[in-house]
Structure formats: structure tokens, C-alpha cells
Design a protein around this motif. Structure first.
Motif, mmCIF file in Angstrom:
data_model
loop_
_atom_site.group_PDB
_atom_site.id
_atom_site.type_symbol
_atom_site.label_atom_id
_atom_site.label_comp_id
_atom_site.label_asym_id
_atom_site.label_seq_id
_atom_site.Cartn_x
_atom_site.Cartn_y
_atom_site.Cartn_z
ATOM 1 N N GLU A 26 46.813 50.187 37.915
ATOM 2 C CA GLU A 26 46.058 50.295 39.164
ATOM 3 C C GLU A 26 44.623 49.814 38.967
ATOM 4 O O GLU A 26 44.054 49.145 39.836
ATOM 5 C CB GLU A 26 46.075 51.740 39.672
ATOM 6 C CG GLU A 26 47.443 52.199 40.141
ATOM 7 C CD GLU A 26 47.471 53.683 40.508
ATOM 8 O OE1 GLU A 26 46.390 54.280 40.713
ATOM 9 O OE2 GLU A 26 48.586 54.233 40.589
ATOM 10 N N ALA A 27 44.026 50.147 37.823
ATOM 11 C CA ALA A 27 42.662 49.706 37.533
ATOM 12 C C ALA A 27 42.599 48.187 37.429
ATOM 13 O O ALA A 27 41.670 47.563 37.955
ATOM 14 C CB ALA A 27 42.155 50.353 36.245
ATOM 15 N N LYS A 28 43.592 47.578 36.776
ATOM 16 C CA LYS A 28 43.619 46.114 36.662
ATOM 17 C C LYS A 28 43.675 45.464 38.034
ATOM 18 O O LYS A 28 43.002 44.462 38.286
ATOM 19 C CB LYS A 28 44.827 45.673 35.825
ATOM 20 C CG LYS A 28 44.670 45.930 34.352
ATOM 21 C CD LYS A 28 45.924 45.519 33.597
ATOM 22 C CE LYS A 28 45.823 45.854 32.117
ATOM 23 N NZ LYS A 28 47.064 45.541 31.396
ATOM 24 N N THR A 29 44.465 46.051 38.934
ATOM 25 C CA THR A 29 44.546 45.531 40.305
ATOM 26 C C THR A 29 43.186 45.634 40.988
ATOM 27 O O THR A 29 42.742 44.701 41.662
ATOM 28 C CB THR A 29 45.613 46.307 41.115
ATOM 29 O OG1 THR A 29 46.875 46.143 40.469
ATOM 30 C CG2 THR A 29 45.703 45.799 42.536
ATOM 31 N N GLU A 30 42.503 46.753 40.796
ATOM 32 C CA GLU A 30 41.158 46.928 41.383
ATOM 33 C C GLU A 30 40.201 45.889 40.830
ATOM 34 O O GLU A 30 39.384 45.339 41.568
ATOM 35 C CB GLU A 30 40.626 48.332 41.103
ATOM 36 C CG GLU A 30 41.268 49.420 41.933
ATOM 37 C CD GLU A 30 40.624 50.776 41.684
ATOM 38 O OE1 GLU A 30 39.389 50.843 41.562
ATOM 39 O OE2 GLU A 30 41.370 51.763 41.601
ATOM 40 N N PHE A 31 40.256 45.627 39.512
ATOM 41 C CA PHE A 31 39.359 44.647 38.908
ATOM 42 C C PHE A 31 39.613 43.260 39.491
ATOM 43 O O PHE A 31 38.679 42.521 39.787
ATOM 44 C CB PHE A 31 39.529 44.609 37.383
ATOM 45 C CG PHE A 31 38.926 45.796 36.677
ATOM 46 C CD1 PHE A 31 37.571 46.084 36.776
ATOM 47 C CD2 PHE A 31 39.713 46.642 35.896
ATOM 48 C CE1 PHE A 31 37.010 47.172 36.121
ATOM 49 C CE2 PHE A 31 39.166 47.721 35.235
ATOM 50 C CZ PHE A 31 37.807 47.990 35.351
ATOM 51 N N VAL A 32 40.891 42.899 39.673
ATOM 52 C CA VAL A 32 41.233 41.597 40.250
ATOM 53 C C VAL A 32 40.756 41.520 41.685
ATOM 54 O O VAL A 32 40.207 40.492 42.122
ATOM 55 C CB VAL A 32 42.762 41.341 40.164
ATOM 56 C CG1 VAL A 32 43.152 40.119 40.993
ATOM 57 C CG2 VAL A 32 43.182 41.162 38.728
ATOM 58 N N ASN A 33 40.904 42.587 42.433
ATOM 59 C CA ASN A 33 40.482 42.579 43.835
ATOM 60 C C ASN A 33 38.965 42.448 43.986
ATOM 61 O O ASN A 33 38.481 42.065 45.047
ATOM 62 C CB ASN A 33 40.964 43.845 44.551
ATOM 63 C CG ASN A 33 42.454 43.818 44.769
ATOM 64 O OD1 ASN A 33 43.094 42.767 44.774
ATOM 65 N ND2 ASN A 33 43.044 44.993 44.954
ATOM 66 N N GLU A 34 38.229 42.781 42.927
ATOM 67 C CA GLU A 34 36.768 42.624 42.980
ATOM 68 C C GLU A 34 36.350 41.168 42.914
ATOM 69 O O GLU A 34 35.253 40.814 43.320
ATOM 70 C CB GLU A 34 36.118 43.348 41.788
ATOM 71 C CG GLU A 34 35.952 44.811 41.955
ATOM 72 C CD GLU A 34 35.110 45.403 40.831
ATOM 73 O OE1 GLU A 34 34.480 46.412 41.093
ATOM 74 O OE2 GLU A 34 35.085 44.838 39.730
ATOM 75 N N LEU A 35 37.213 40.308 42.375
ATOM 76 C CA LEU A 35 36.839 38.900 42.182
ATOM 77 C C LEU A 35 36.666 38.153 43.480
ATOM 78 O O LEU A 35 37.291 38.404 44.460
ATOM 79 C CB LEU A 35 37.905 38.193 41.320
ATOM 80 C CG LEU A 35 38.072 38.748 39.914
ATOM 81 C CD1 LEU A 35 39.199 38.007 39.214
ATOM 82 C CD2 LEU A 35 36.791 38.577 39.118
#
Length: 196
Positions: A187-196
Motif C-alpha cells: 500500500e505504501a508503494k502505491t502511495e509513493f507512485v501516486n505522489e509522482l
């Protein structure tokens, strides 16, 4: 009635102990995986280590991606660093402690001792699997050995001896102990990608 209540309490206790044996640890100095960043301020044990030793209070309204504490005791051992990792929304998903060594032979006794302790805690317990990579020969390109315990619920404990380049560009050997909630990490990885 009293006998029935005693039996129910005994069964509940046995069930609680059985669950505890099939779960990888997910709480560190009062903070549990999945809790929000601001909960660290409600963990007296953690705040004592962070606040008293460094005179530093983390930002309460702006979650840090990682909270790092230098020179701590954890699991009966002294570590150079302890880190808590948080997602962009402030969810605690990974914990790590580590120490660096100039030579692998200096780190080996600590690795072996800690693996023995972790085996006592996790190996052979119902629902917990153990994987080991015991190949370690930096001269031949194999720069890591590790043992990993998984509980089937997404929690992982991983002990590693890694020969890697440090921030000062020198090659050092690191003894690292990770605890990761892999579900929360995804879930954290998805959040990091969505920040891009």
C-alpha cells in the motif's frame, strides 16, 4: 458454573498462546504496524529514547517518511541505528535495526547469535515458515546471506548480513534486522507512485 467459567478462561488462554506462537512480532517500543505516525507521541518508551537522548521532538503534523534513532538497545543487543518507516499518509509499515562492521568476520558472531535467538522464537512454530540463504562470499559476488520468517498474515522478520557500499562510498558489512508488514508495504508503494 464456576467449573465451566474456569474451562472457558483456560481455553481462551490456550488459544491466545497458540495465536502468539504463529505470529511474527509487529510491535516495537509501543508502536504497532498499521498505526499512524502521530501515535509515536503516545509511546512513552519510544519517546524516551527519541526525546531524552537527542533533545528532539519529531514534527507532529507532518509525518516523516522514516524516523531514525542512533545508538539503541533492542532485543538485548546494541545497534548503531533503529528506523521506523511510514507511508506518505503516515502508516507505520517497516521497522529496521542495523549495525555496520569493517569486516564480515566481525559481524558473523552477531549474525549467528541472533539467528539462534530468532530460531528459538519462530522456527518450527505453526504457521511460520523459515527460508535461509546461507551463501556468502563477497569475493565471488555473493554479498548477502539471510534468514527470513513469514507468518502467512503478511508479517516478515528478516535477518541479513550484507556486504554493501555505505554512504561514504566504502564497502562495509551490515548486520540488519527487518520487520515488515508486506501488505502495508505494498500500500505504501502505491502511495509513493501516486505522489509522482
Amino acid at each position: 458454573m464456576k467449573k465451566a467459567l474456569t474451562i472457558i478462561v483456560a481455553l481462551a488462554l490456550v488459544q491466545t498462546l497458540a495465536v502468539a506462537q504463529t505470529k511474527v512480532q509487529d510491535r516495537f517500543m509501543g508502536l504497532s504496524m498499521g498505526q499512524q505516525y502521530n501515535n509515536i507521541f503516545n509511546c512513552p518508551e519510544l519517546m524516551d529514547v527519541v526525546g531524552d537522548r537527542y533533545g528532539w521532538t519529531p514534527l507532529k503534523n507532518v509525518p516523516l517518511r522514516s524516523l531514525q534513532v542512533f545508538g539503541v538497545s533492542f532485543g538485548g543487543r546494541y545497534w548503531d541505528n533503529m528506523e521506523y518507516y511510514f507511508s506518505p499518509s503516515g502508516v507505520f509499515y517497516k521497522f529496521r535495526v542495523y549495525s555496520s562492521y569493517d569486516r564480515a568476520k566481525d559481524a558473523e558472531p552477531g549474525y549467528s547469535s541472533l539467528m539462534g535467538d530468532l530460531d528459538l522464537k519462530y522456527s518450527g512454530k505453526p504457521g511460520i515458515t523459515r527460508e535461509e540463504d546461507d551463501q556468502f562470499n563477497p569475493k565471488r559476488g555473493d554479498r548477502e546471506k539471510s534468514v527470513t520468517y513469514r507468518d502467512g498474515r503478511g508479517m516478515v522478520c528478516r535477518l541479513a548480513l550484507e556486504y554493501i557500499q555505505s554512504t561514504n562510498m566504502e564497502m562495509n558489512c551490515y548486520l540488519m534486522l527487518y520487520y515488515i508488514n508486506t501488505n502495508l508495504e505494498e500500500e505504501a508503494k502505491t502511495e509513493f507512485v501516486n505522489e509522482l
